[in-house]
Scaffold this motif. Structure first.
Motif, mmCIF file in Angstrom:
data_model
loop_
_atom_site.group_PDB
_atom_site.id
_atom_site.type_symbol
_atom_site.label_atom_id
_atom_site.label_comp_id
_atom_site.label_asym_id
_atom_site.label_seq_id
_atom_site.Cartn_x
_atom_site.Cartn_y
_atom_site.Cartn_z
ATOM 1 N N HIS A 1 0.412 -1.462 0.182
ATOM 2 C CA HIS A 1 -0.196 0.069 -0.102
ATOM 3 C C HIS A 1 1.003 1.315 -0.077
ATOM 4 N N ALA A 2 0.722 2.279 -1.529
ATOM 5 C CA ALA A 2 1.564 3.176 -1.054
ATOM 6 C C ALA A 2 1.155 4.289 -2.259
ATOM 7 N N GLU A 3 1.510 5.542 -2.354
ATOM 8 C CA GLU A 3 1.407 6.449 -2.486
ATOM 9 C C GLU A 3 0.899 5.871 -3.972
ATOM 10 N N SER A 4 0.156 6.618 -4.688
ATOM 11 C CA SER A 4 -0.607 6.798 -6.093
ATOM 12 C C SER A 4 1.248 7.467 -7.288
ATOM 13 N N GLY A 5 0.957 6.225 -8.298
ATOM 14 C CA GLY A 5 1.645 6.234 -9.411
ATOM 15 C C GLY A 5 2.365 4.879 -9.466
ATOM 16 N N PRO A 6 3.437 4.244 -10.487
ATOM 17 C CA PRO A 6 4.163 3.544 -10.529
ATOM 18 C C PRO A 6 5.255 2.883 -9.663
ATOM 19 N N CYS A 7 5.296 3.410 -8.786
ATOM 20 C CA CYS A 7 6.603 3.443 -7.658
ATOM 21 C C CYS A 7 7.851 2.466 -7.956
ATOM 22 N N ALA A 8 7.830 2.747 -8.950
ATOM 23 C CA ALA A 8 9.170 2.228 -9.933
ATOM 24 C C ALA A 8 10.219 1.541 -9.046
ATOM 25 N N ASP A 9 10.614 2.660 -8.110
ATOM 26 C CA ASP A 9 12.048 2.593 -7.209
ATOM 27 C C ASP A 9 11.789 1.784 -6.126
ATOM 28 N N VAL A 10 10.872 0.726 -6.153
ATOM 29 C CA VAL A 10 10.349 -0.629 -5.368
ATOM 30 C C VAL A 10 11.155 -1.484 -6.417
ATOM 31 N N VAL A 11 11.087 -1.487 -7.216
ATOM 32 C CA VAL A 11 11.795 -2.218 -8.565
ATOM 33 C C VAL A 11 12.770 -2.796 -7.447
ATOM 34 N N ASP A 12 13.649 -1.945 -7.464
ATOM 35 C CA ASP A 12 15.212 -1.960 -7.350
ATOM 36 C C ASP A 12 15.574 -2.943 -6.202
ATOM 37 N N MET A 13 14.654 -1.940 -4.949
ATOM 38 C CA MET A 13 14.582 -2.007 -4.199
ATOM 39 C C MET A 13 14.170 -4.374 -2.976
ATOM 40 N N ALA A 14 12.813 -4.513 -4.264
ATOM 41 C CA ALA A 14 12.729 -6.090 -4.614
ATOM 42 C C ALA A 14 13.888 -7.325 -5.081
ATOM 43 N N ARG A 15 14.675 -5.950 -5.938
ATOM 44 C CA ARG A 15 15.576 -7.185 -6.335
ATOM 45 C C ARG A 15 16.744 -7.396 -5.928
ATOM 46 N N ASN A 16 17.137 -5.571 -4.796
ATOM 47 C CA ASN A 16 17.910 -5.963 -4.110
ATOM 48 C C ASN A 16 17.996 -6.704 -3.131
ATOM 49 N N ALA A 17 16.616 -6.937 -2.331
ATOM 50 C CA ALA A 17 16.488 -8.242 -1.599
ATOM 51 C C ALA A 17 16.270 -9.568 -1.952
ATOM 52 N N GLY A 18 16.680 -9.798 -3.359
ATOM 53 C CA GLY A 18 16.011 -11.204 -3.871
ATOM 54 C C GLY A 18 14.956 -10.700 -4.400
ATOM 55 N N MET A 19 13.890 -10.144 -4.265
ATOM 56 C CA MET A 19 12.291 -10.497 -4.709
ATOM 57 C C MET A 19 12.337 -10.190 -5.880
ATOM 58 N N ASP A 20 11.094 -11.320 -6.046
ATOM 59 C CA ASP A 20 10.876 -11.146 -7.757
ATOM 60 C C ASP A 20 9.740 -10.186 -7.834
ATOM 61 N N PRO A 21 10.015 -9.191 -8.836
ATOM 62 C CA PRO A 21 8.935 -7.969 -8.428
ATOM 63 C C PRO A 21 7.930 -7.918 -9.100
ATOM 64 N N GLY A 22 7.719 -9.000 -9.697
ATOM 65 C CA GLY A 22 6.423 -10.021 -10.582
ATOM 66 C C GLY A 22 5.759 -9.924 -9.628
ATOM 67 N N ARG A 23 6.043 -10.314 -8.286
ATOM 68 C CA ARG A 23 5.270 -10.714 -7.057
ATOM 69 C C ARG A 23 4.872 -9.805 -5.752
ATOM 70 N N VAL A 24 5.424 -9.111 -6.102
ATOM 71 C CA VAL A 24 5.298 -7.176 -5.798
ATOM 72 C C VAL A 24 4.109 -6.839 -5.981
ATOM 73 N N ILE A 25 2.922 -7.321 -5.057
ATOM 74 C CA ILE A 25 1.765 -5.913 -5.496
ATOM 75 C C ILE A 25 0.933 -4.602 -5.226
ATOM 76 N N LYS A 26 1.082 -4.187 -5.931
ATOM 77 C CA LYS A 26 0.948 -2.580 -5.975
ATOM 78 C C LYS A 26 -0.395 -2.765 -5.714
ATOM 79 N N HIS A 27 -1.120 -2.901 -4.714
ATOM 80 C CA HIS A 27 -2.422 -2.555 -3.569
ATOM 81 C C HIS A 27 -2.961 -1.085 -4.656
ATOM 82 N N TYR A 28 -4.202 -0.990 -4.972
ATOM 83 C CA TYR A 28 -5.098 0.479 -5.522
ATOM 84 C C TYR A 28 -3.932 0.421 -6.146
#
Length: 275
Positions: free
Chosen positions: A162-189
């Motif tokens: 749950h985050a601000e409106s918009g793409p939240c594109a920076d979370v992609v790098d955050m996910a990859r740095n954590a070893g997380m597949d960005p495709g399994r990070v769901i942008k609610h709303y």
């Protein structure tokens, strides 16, 4: 009447038998044609909990699981999602320093991850405030979000944010740095411009467009089930109602319904969708 031809899945919904209609609202979803839902834990204050430690969130999570059990008795398939609402940081900092609030929220996520480990929940929930906050609070919220991403990666589960409106594109790098597949990070709303997985509110104007383009997305009502805000954000029937409206108009096909409400859900969340 419940559809037997294809699933209809709401991937972000709340039910609250204390402050809302509870099981009766879930029956609305069922009678509208809904088959599967992701029950998301509500903020601590909704249940009268004032956390001091991360483990205090267990009261919220246990109540969520209790409600899930009640809803399953209607015949619906319920997948619990547990975690810490990002607005908790604003509540906590009214009672403690920012550094302590971060520790409490990270501890709450550790607690939620324990339920995932035990198979009692299928995904985690985190994010950052969707409203204006100071740079210090925003940075601290990203620390909490990074922790959630690391936990999701470690337990190989999805993470709703749950985050601000918009793409939240920076979370992609955050996910990859954590070893997380960005495709399994769901942008609610979510919105179509996000590089994360978009969960679109059922009434979103992009739903027909993305369906025609066969882009992966899921649908949600974000029904809050609070008597003080009836029908917010949309009602419990919205996902089945709009899905069937699109089907009847020829905008989508039954194959599209299986892709949106079944195959995509399985891929993102790692669950099975069976009628």
């Amino acid at each position: 009447m419940r559809s037997r031809l294809f699933p209809i899945t709401d991937d972000h919904i709340h039910f609250d038998p204390v402050n809302g209609r509870g099981v009766e609202a879930a029956k609305d979803f069922l009678h509208g044609g809904g088959t599967h839902l992701f029950l998301v834990s509500k903020p601590s204050w909704s249940l009268g909990v004032e956390p001091v430690t991360g483990n205090d969130y267990a009261r919220v999570f246990d109540e969520t699981l209790r409600i899930a059990g009640l809803i399953r008795e209607t015949g619906l398939v319920v997948f619990p999602i547990l975690g810490i609402h990002p607005a908790e940081i604003s509540r906590l900092t009214e009672r403690m320093p920012l550094e302590d609030a971060v520790l409490v929220m990270k501890g709450g996520l550790d607690c939620a991850a324990g339920y995932v480990r035990e198979g009692k929940a299928v995904a985690l929930k985190s994010g950052r405030p969707h409203y204006e906050v100071s740079p210090e609070v925003f940075s601290a919220s990203n620390v909490v979000l990074s922790h959630a991403l690391s936990l999701a990666a470690g337990y190989r589960c999805a993470l709703q944010i749950h985050a601000e409106s918009g793409p939240c594109a920076d979370v992609v790098d955050m996910a990859r740095n954590a070893g997380m597949d960005p495709g399994r990070v769901i942008k609610h709303y979510g919105s179509p411009d996000t590089p994360l997985h978009p969960s679109l509110v059922a009434r979103h104007e992009a739903v027909p467009v993305l369906a025609r383009e066969r882009r992966p997305f899921t649908m949600e009502s974000d029904f809050m089930d609070e008597n003080s805000r009836p029908g917010a954000v949309t009602g419990p029937k919205s996902v089945p109602r709009i899905t069937k409206k699109l089907l009847e108009s020829g905008t989508i096909t039954e194959e599209d319904c299986w892709r949106i409400h079944g195959e995509t859900v399985e891929k993102v969340y790692g669950v099975r969708i069976v009628l």
